[in-house]
Design an enzyme around this catalytic site. Sequence first.
Site, mmCIF file in Angstrom:
data_model
loop_
_atom_site.group_PDB
_atom_site.id
_atom_site.type_symbol
_atom_site.label_atom_id
_atom_site.label_comp_id
_atom_site.label_asym_id
_atom_site.label_seq_id
_atom_site.Cartn_x
_atom_site.Cartn_y
_atom_site.Cartn_z
ATOM 1 N N LYS A 1 -30.789 -47.131 -2.451
ATOM 2 C CA LYS A 1 -30.581 -45.815 -2.950
ATOM 3 C C LYS A 1 -29.735 -45.471 -1.755
ATOM 4 C CE LYS A 1 -31.363 -42.667 -6.013
ATOM 5 N NZ LYS A 1 -31.585 -42.887 -7.324
ATOM 6 N N GLY B 1 -36.024 -29.957 -23.678
ATOM 7 C CA GLY B 1 -34.793 -30.295 -23.263
ATOM 8 C C GLY B 1 -33.909 -30.674 -24.479
ATOM 9 N N GLY C 1 -30.853 -32.008 -23.744
ATOM 10 C CA GLY C 1 -29.449 -32.573 -23.273
ATOM 11 C C GLY C 1 -29.158 -34.070 -23.964
ATOM 12 N N VAL D 1 -30.289 -37.144 -23.131
ATOM 13 C CA VAL D 1 -31.309 -38.146 -23.825
ATOM 14 C C VAL D 1 -31.997 -37.602 -24.924
ATOM 15 C CG1 VAL D 1 -33.270 -39.267 -22.805
ATOM 16 C CG2 VAL D 1 -31.657 -39.249 -21.232
ATOM 17 N N ALA D 2 -32.194 -36.270 -24.840
ATOM 18 C CA ALA D 2 -33.003 -35.820 -25.972
ATOM 19 C C ALA D 2 -32.230 -35.737 -27.333
ATOM 20 C CB ALA D 2 -33.519 -34.244 -25.660
HETATM 21 P P1 NAD Z 1 -28.969 -33.105 -19.229
HETATM 22 O O1 NAD Z 1 -28.578 -32.554 -18.202
HETATM 23 O O2 NAD Z 1 -27.989 -33.745 -20.185
HETATM 24 O O3 NAD Z 1 -30.228 -32.614 -19.913
HETATM 25 C C1 NAD Z 1 -31.377 -31.938 -19.592
HETATM 26 C C2 NAD Z 1 -31.293 -30.630 -20.401
HETATM 27 O O4 NAD Z 1 -32.789 -29.895 -20.039
HETATM 28 C C3 NAD Z 1 -30.386 -29.536 -20.253
HETATM 29 O O5 NAD Z 1 -29.709 -29.102 -21.475
HETATM 30 C C4 NAD Z 1 -31.052 -28.426 -19.560
HETATM 31 O O6 NAD Z 1 -30.419 -27.040 -19.982
HETATM 32 C C5 NAD Z 1 -32.352 -28.523 -19.976
HETATM 33 N N1 NAD Z 1 -33.561 -27.908 -19.389
HETATM 34 C C6 NAD Z 1 -33.796 -27.745 -17.785
HETATM 35 N N2 NAD Z 1 -34.697 -27.108 -17.481
HETATM 36 C C7 NAD Z 1 -35.380 -27.017 -18.644
HETATM 37 C C8 NAD Z 1 -36.607 -26.348 -19.180
HETATM 38 N N3 NAD Z 1 -37.453 -25.735 -18.092
HETATM 39 N N4 NAD Z 1 -37.036 -26.022 -20.516
HETATM 40 C C9 NAD Z 1 -36.159 -26.580 -21.324
HETATM 41 N N5 NAD Z 1 -34.980 -27.382 -21.052
HETATM 42 C C10 NAD Z 1 -34.528 -27.355 -19.788
HETATM 43 O O7 NAD Z 1 -29.996 -34.593 -18.500
HETATM 44 P P2 NAD Z 1 -30.271 -35.791 -19.274
HETATM 45 O O8 NAD Z 1 -29.004 -36.836 -18.933
HETATM 46 O O9 NAD Z 1 -30.548 -35.701 -20.691
HETATM 47 O O10 NAD Z 1 -31.416 -36.432 -18.501
HETATM 48 C C11 NAD Z 1 -32.876 -35.691 -18.921
HETATM 49 C C12 NAD Z 1 -33.880 -36.257 -18.030
HETATM 50 O O11 NAD Z 1 -33.982 -37.697 -18.108
HETATM 51 C C13 NAD Z 1 -33.448 -35.719 -16.313
HETATM 52 O O12 NAD Z 1 -34.768 -35.752 -15.697
HETATM 53 C C14 NAD Z 1 -32.957 -37.502 -15.833
HETATM 54 O O13 NAD Z 1 -33.032 -37.298 -14.576
HETATM 55 C C15 NAD Z 1 -33.658 -38.324 -16.720
HETATM 56 N N6 NAD Z 1 -33.065 -39.524 -16.733
HETATM 57 C C16 NAD Z 1 -31.635 -39.579 -17.699
HETATM 58 C C17 NAD Z 1 -31.237 -40.709 -17.765
HETATM 59 C C18 NAD Z 1 -29.899 -40.790 -18.552
HETATM 60 O O14 NAD Z 1 -29.651 -41.789 -18.968
HETATM 61 N N7 NAD Z 1 -29.387 -39.766 -18.687
HETATM 62 C C19 NAD Z 1 -31.782 -42.059 -17.411
HETATM 63 C C20 NAD Z 1 -33.094 -42.005 -16.545
HETATM 64 C C21 NAD Z 1 -33.351 -40.492 -16.561
#
Ligand code: NAD
Length: 370
Positions: free
Chosen positions: A80, A180, A182, A184-185
């Site tokens: 990292k 969430g 975002g 991933v969701a």
């Molecule tokens: P993203 O930013 O696209 O989505 C996260 C969403 O969570 C946002 O829409 C935000 O508004 C929402 N959010 C924040 N706080 C909240 C709350 N208290 N209640 C409801 N919603 C809330 O991020 P992502 O890429 O979808 O990643 C989501 C999680 O997965 C993160 O923790 C990230 O570190 C982890 N992650 C992502 C990946 C990836 O491939 N994108 C890989 C490994 C881990």
Amino acid sequence: MLYFEAMEKYGHEQVVLCSNKESGLRAIIAIHDTTLGPALGGTRMWNYKSFEEALNDVLRLSRGMTYKASVAGLNLGGGKAVIIGDSASQKNELLFRTFGKFVDGLGGRYITAEDVGTDVKDMEYVRMETKYVTGISKALGGSGDPSPVTAYGVYVGMKACAQEKWGNDSLRGRKIAVQGAGQVARYLCEHLYSEGAEIYITDLVDDKVKRVLETIKAHVVKPDEIYDIDADIFSPNALGAVINDKSIPKFKFQIIAGGANNQLEDEDKHGKMLIEKEILYAPDYVINAGGLINVANELEGYRQDRAMKQAEAIYDIVKRVIKIAKEQKIPTHLASNTLAEERLSQVGGIRKIFSSHSGSYGRIGELMKH
Ligand code: NAD
């Protein structure tokens, strides 16, 4: 001496300080363990209050990457980097190109990627100075957004939990509370919906939920209501530390399986609390390893179908973690550490330091030379 003690405590191989007056770069690169391959891990840019805070963060995060890569079955080690500075105001081409030169100087022992505070654009500057960078855009031959692969891994990991809990891995008719909406969701919900799950979803940002509802049907709830839903599964896909003293007493869920990092606020305490409530927890770094699998694939010439196929293995990995947890009567997050350590000791035993790495990294090492 204190720094050596910190490195020895967690078994780090190498920690590199990078400083450059012209660009203002102050960075730390931590290589935790290269037993399985070159150390891969993102570069975090953060306004750390002190050098110690930055060092602690990079040591902790790089160690986590060793475990994540090991459990995911990748031939990668853990590394990292942190850049000390404000990502909103201090980012520029010179900074990241300078950082890229430092990464290049490590000759492939460390491969970087984006992380909190850095993005694809920054990594493209890094790419101008070194080939040891992943997670660049599709246009430049990279893998682009890792979320579809991460989401698929979360989906299959969730099914493995269902198999364990209910003797059947179908999610049809299961109520699933998704925190969430975002990246991933969004992809996760598509899988869940096509399988016939009943989805409850929330996000702080209404537009994010709206976007998800363009392709699936779901019940929308307020952010603070998600923990109270009478659902079978909770899937945290927003921020970390959401499994804590306040939320656990509300849980009626039987399974927790989501993509967010560092879901347990306090690993020991909250891991035990989940066991007491008989909630099956899919360890975050196991179930969200699809993102790492995705960038690892970039090292061998990216193909999303291959990355998806590898992410499918998360199903069996989650089952193995649960098996170890049951046999050893330990929480699943500790069982995943055991699985990671087993592979590390089986494959390596000895650390590959300096000269031996190019000969021992297998295919990835070979390809990185070109
Ligand atoms: P993203 O930013 O696209 O989505 C996260 C969403 O969570 C946002 O829409 C935000 O508004 C929402 N959010 C924040 N706080 C909240 C709350 N208290 N209640 C409801 N919603 C809330 O991020 P992502 O890429 O979808 O990643 C989501 C999680 O997965 C993160 O923790 C990230 O570190 C982890 N992650 C992502 C990946 C990836 O491939 N994108 C890989 C490994 C881990």
